[in-house]
Design a protein around this motif. Structure first.
Motif, PDB file in Angstrom:
ATOM      1  N   THR A  81      78.820  18.941  31.470  1.00 34.04           N
ATOM      2  CA  THR A  81      79.997  18.812  30.609  1.00 34.04           C
ATOM      3  C   THR A  81      80.651  20.164  30.402  1.00 34.04           C
ATOM      4  OG1 THR A  81      79.050  16.902  29.460  1.00 34.04           O
ATOM      5  CG2 THR A  81      80.810  18.089  28.325  1.00 34.04           C
ATOM      6  N   ILE A  82      79.841  21.196  30.168  1.00 33.71           N
ATOM      7  CA  ILE A  82      80.371  22.548  30.012  1.00 33.71           C
ATOM      8  C   ILE A  82      81.100  22.995  31.267  1.00 33.71           C
ATOM      9  CG2 ILE A  82      79.700  24.989  29.805  1.00 33.71           C
ATOM     10  CD1 ILE A  82      77.515  24.091  27.860  1.00 33.71           C
ATOM     11  N   SER A  83      80.514  22.722  32.418  1.00 32.46           N
ATOM     12  CA  SER A  83      81.140  23.103  33.686  1.00 32.46           C
ATOM     13  C   SER A  83      82.502  22.435  33.857  1.00 32.46           C
ATOM     14  CB  SER A  83      80.218  22.734  34.852  1.00 32.46           C
ATOM     15  OG  SER A  83      80.806  23.084  36.087  1.00 32.46           O
ATOM     16  N   LEU A  84      82.587  21.152  33.518  1.00 31.94           N
ATOM     17  CA  LEU A  84      83.857  20.437  33.623  1.00 31.94           C
ATOM     18  C   LEU A  84      84.895  20.998  32.653  1.00 31.94           C
ATOM     19  CD1 LEU A  84      82.579  16.753  33.948  1.00 31.94           C
ATOM     20  CD2 LEU A  84      83.685  18.121  35.728  1.00 31.94           C
ATOM     21  N   LEU A  85      84.463  21.326  31.443  1.00 32.71           N
ATOM     22  CA  LEU A  85      85.379  21.906  30.457  1.00 32.71           C
ATOM     23  C   LEU A  85      85.873  23.277  30.918  1.00 32.71           C
ATOM     24  CD1 LEU A  85      83.499  20.906  27.181  1.00 32.71           C
ATOM     25  CD2 LEU A  85      85.793  20.143  27.852  1.00 32.71           C
ATOM     26  N   GLN A  86      84.984  24.075  31.496  1.00 29.16           N
ATOM     27  CA  GLN A  86      85.389  25.389  31.992  1.00 29.16           C
ATOM     28  C   GLN A  86      86.373  25.258  33.148  1.00 29.16           C
ATOM     29  OE1 GLN A  86      81.439  26.929  32.714  1.00 29.16           O
ATOM     30  NE2 GLN A  86      81.423  28.102  30.810  1.00 29.16           N
ATOM     31  N   GLU A  87      86.142  24.280  34.013  1.00 28.56           N
ATOM     32  CA  GLU A  87      87.080  24.042  35.108  1.00 28.56           C
ATOM     33  C   GLU A  87      88.448  23.639  34.559  1.00 28.56           C
ATOM     34  OE1 GLU A  87      85.458  21.147  37.743  1.00 28.56           O
ATOM     35  OE2 GLU A  87      83.727  22.386  38.299  1.00 28.56           O
ATOM     36  N   ARG A  88      88.426  22.775  33.544  1.00 29.36           N
ATOM     37  CA  ARG A  88      89.696  22.358  32.950  1.00 29.36           C
ATOM     38  C   ARG A  88      90.397  23.542  32.303  1.00 29.36           C
ATOM     39  NH1 ARG A  88      93.448  19.216  31.400  1.00 29.36           N
ATOM     40  NH2 ARG A  88      94.295  19.349  29.313  1.00 29.36           N
ATOM     41  N   ARG A  89      89.659  24.393  31.643  1.00 29.32           N
ATOM     42  CA  ARG A  89      90.239  25.580  31.000  1.00 29.32           C
ATOM     43  C   ARG A  89      90.943  26.457  32.030  1.00 29.32           C
ATOM     44  NH1 ARG A  89      89.512  30.786  28.963  1.00 29.32           N
ATOM     45  NH2 ARG A  89      89.538  30.959  26.674  1.00 29.32           N
ATOM     46  N   THR A  90      90.250  26.714  33.151  1.00 27.29           N
ATOM     47  CA  THR A  90      90.817  27.546  34.210  1.00 27.29           C
ATOM     48  C   THR A  90      92.074  26.905  34.799  1.00 27.29           C
ATOM     49  OG1 THR A  90      88.657  28.466  34.761  1.00 27.29           O
ATOM     50  CG2 THR A  90      90.354  28.600  36.452  1.00 27.29           C
ATOM     51  N   ALA A  91      91.996  25.593  35.040  1.00 30.83           N
ATOM     52  CA  ALA A  91      93.137  24.884  35.624  1.00 30.83           C
ATOM     53  C   ALA A  91      94.339  24.886  34.681  1.00 30.83           C
ATOM     54  CB  ALA A  91      92.729  23.457  35.963  1.00 30.83           C
ATOM     55  N   LEU A  92      94.090  24.742  33.377  1.00 31.43           N
ATOM     56  CA  LEU A  92      95.176  24.712  32.399  1.00 31.43           C
ATOM     57  C   LEU A  92      95.879  26.068  32.334  1.00 31.43           C
ATOM     58  CD1 LEU A  92      96.551  22.945  30.217  1.00 31.43           C
ATOM     59  CD2 LEU A  92      94.960  23.942  28.556  1.00 31.43           C
ATOM     60  N   ILE A  93      95.095  27.136  32.301  1.00 34.58           N
ATOM     61  CA  ILE A  93      95.679  28.481  32.269  1.00 34.58           C
ATOM     62  C   ILE A  93      96.499  28.718  33.528  1.00 34.58           C
ATOM     63  CG2 ILE A  93      95.173  30.957  32.285  1.00 34.58           C
ATOM     64  CD1 ILE A  93      92.675  30.313  30.598  1.00 34.58           C
ATOM     65  N   SER A  94      95.920  28.371  34.678  1.00 38.05           N
ATOM     66  CA  SER A  94      96.621  28.574  35.948  1.00 38.05           C
ATOM     67  C   SER A  94      97.940  27.816  35.976  1.00 38.05           C
ATOM     68  CB  SER A  94      95.728  28.117  37.100  1.00 38.05           C
ATOM     69  OG  SER A  94      96.384  28.288  38.338  1.00 38.05           O
ATOM     70  N   ALA A  95      97.923  26.577  35.532  1.00 37.78           N
ATOM     71  CA  ALA A  95      99.140  25.765  35.545  1.00 37.78           C
ATOM     72  C   ALA A  95     100.217  26.356  34.644  1.00 37.78           C
ATOM     73  CB  ALA A  95      98.815  24.338  35.119  1.00 37.78           C
ATOM     74  N   ALA A  96      99.810  26.885  33.495  1.00 35.11           N
ATOM     75  CA  ALA A  96     100.783  27.423  32.534  1.00 35.11           C
ATOM     76  C   ALA A  96     101.382  28.747  32.996  1.00 35.11           C
ATOM     77  CB  ALA A  96     100.123  27.576  31.174  1.00 35.11           C
ATOM     78  N   VAL A  97     100.551  29.672  33.471  1.00 41.62           N
ATOM     79  CA  VAL A  97     101.058  31.010  33.820  1.00 41.62           C
ATOM     80  C   VAL A  97     101.749  31.045  35.171  1.00 41.62           C
ATOM     81  CG1 VAL A  97      99.326  32.175  32.408  1.00 41.62           C
ATOM     82  CG2 VAL A  97      98.855  31.776  34.846  1.00 41.62           C
TER      83      VAL A  97
END
Length: 449
Positions: free
Chosen positions: A411-427
């Motif tokens: 679950t932590i791994s999936l959340l970290q992946e989502r965090r990275t993807a969200l930042i990438s999409a925004a910036v």
């Protein structure tokens, strides 16, 4: 990312890492966006550190141990809250971010301030530049061969092409990411706390079973041993040296490893409270294996035990003969006829035994338990049939705990992946957050996808 809309119009940026960008964004070299500054240090300045998780803060805010202390602070420079810090050695691993404190930092960091504060929102660029690091774009610029030999100094940073939205848009992206990543971080922290609670519960189950047994109604007696306390009245007590037929310390030289070796080397890193993980074990060739087992072969159901380093005190069972050998900091126990290998292994993993070894490690920089201490560990001694029952019980209980822990880790791994993807999409402008507005964050609120 389905809940977020895209920008209405895009154009090709000409950059591989960015791809298409919103048509009203522009590109600027970092040197036109940030200047490097080298301020004088003030007497009251504490040390600011750029950590690999992106936090840039006073060292005292995180921890005070584990750092290399400079006798002379040569080249140290002043840092102000809101500065962008880029770590030359660890920037590739994510040590890039905006300082939340005034202080000073070593010359290994580049301290950067915006060329035009009216047009530059530093927090946005903190997210952007760190994202380039954690997605390995910056590592492709490395001049060194090995990861730890790479450098990302201001001269490398200054020639990066950066995506530059309007300043108000930069601010909105940063505010959006502050809130959304905080929600994800809160969920990650809950999973981390769950893992710690599961580990504590597993240890409590182990320690109770090996000292109190499985029958809650059995009469108890004082064992006469401080570390063991009360034990079932029909149990005995002994020392490890009497519970084993052989106690062997590892050869005191570093093994010569070989990626294609046939034999596996058991190190402290491969042990975790009863579990021997062979997936990342180092290997050795035949001649090195013979040197490593010159004191004794490792046989099936022998117990391996770590006696040094951060992972000391963990024990596990050898699953098969003639395949494994001891690495550094390891010991080997051959179980005597009065003990079940499973029970003794779990007993060695209990707090009751661990605390006996702690006497040798108090105040030590590198924990190390003496062989003589280990030989004289006080142990419970149930009847053999009861030992086997307890061993089976703990193996099953531990398996269930491991399943729950593995689920939380995933679950932590999936959340970290989502965090990275969200930042990438925004910036990178893949999602449009110009109309986003901050809302109150409620505890326990999930993260939508």
């Amino acid at each position: 990312m389905s809940r977020y809309k895209a920008y209405p119009e895009y154009r090709d940026s000409g950059l591989q890492w960015l791809g298409e960008m919103p048509s009203h964004w522009v590109l600027r070299k970092s040197k036109y966006v940030f200047n490097r500054v080298q301020r004088e240090v003030r007497l009251e300045d504490g040390v600011v550190t750029a950590f690999r998780d992106g936090q840039v803060t006073l060292r005292s805010n995180r921890r005070t141990e584990g750092f290399t202390e400079s006798i002379k602070e040569i080249g140290y420079q002043g840092v102000r809250k809101g500065d962008l810090l880029v770590h030359a050695m660890d920037g590739f691993a994510g040590a890039i971010g905006v300082s939340d404190s005034d202080g000073k930092c070593s010359p290994v960091c580049s301290v950067c301030v915006p060329t035009d504060p009216e047009q530059i929102h530093v927090a946005y660029f903190g997210y952007l530049v760190r994202q380039l690091a954690v997605t390995d774009f910056i590592s492709s610029l490395a001049k060194g061969i090995r990861e730890r030999s790479t450098e990302f100094r201001y001269s490398e940073f200054s020639v990066l092409d950066l995506a530059l939205p309007p300043q108000n848009e930069q601010a909105n992206i940063a505010a959006f990411l502050d809130q959304e990543t905080a929600k994800i971080d809160a969920l990650i922290e809950k999973q981390q706390r769950l893992i710690e609670l599961l580990k504590e519960k597993r240890q409590a189950v182990i320690s109770h079973a090996v000292t109190k047994g499985l029958n809650p109604n059995t009469p108890m007696k004082d064992s006469g041993v401080e570390w063991l306390g009360e034990v079932p009245a029909h149990w005995g007590a002994t020392y490890l040296k009497y519970a084993t037929s052989m106690i062997v310390d590892c050869p005191h030289e570093t093994p010569v490893y070989s990626d294609d070796g046939e034999y596996l080397v058991i190190r402290t890193a491969d042990l975790n409270e009863g579990h021997l993980d062979s997936s990342k074990m180092y290997r050795v060739q035949d001649d090195e294996y013979i040197r490593r087992v010159r004191r004794a072969d490792l046989m099936c159901s022998d117990i391996v035990y770590g006696r040094e380093g951060e992972r000391w005190g963990h024990a596990g069972l050898v699953p098969e003969d003639s395949r494994y050998c001891l690495g550094q900091r390891m010991m080997q126990f051959r179980v005597g006829p009065d003990f079940s290998p499973d029970f003794l292994m779990w007993l060695l993993n209990s707090d009751n035994v661990y605390k006996q070894g702690q006497l040798d490690t108090v105040g030590a920089t590198s924990p190390h338990v003496n062989v003589s201490t280990i030989r004289n560990f006080s142990l419970t001694k149930p009847p053999l049939i009861e030992q086997k029952e307890i061993g089976r019980f703990l193996s099953e209980k531990s398996r269930r705990f491991d399943e729950l822990i593995d689920k939380a880790v995933k679950t932590i791994s999936l959340l970290q992946e989502r965090r990275t993807a969200l930042i990438s999409a925004a910036v990178t402008g893949k999602i449009d957050v110009r109309d986003w507005q901050a809302v109150a964050v409620q505890e326990g609120v999930g993260v939508e996808s």
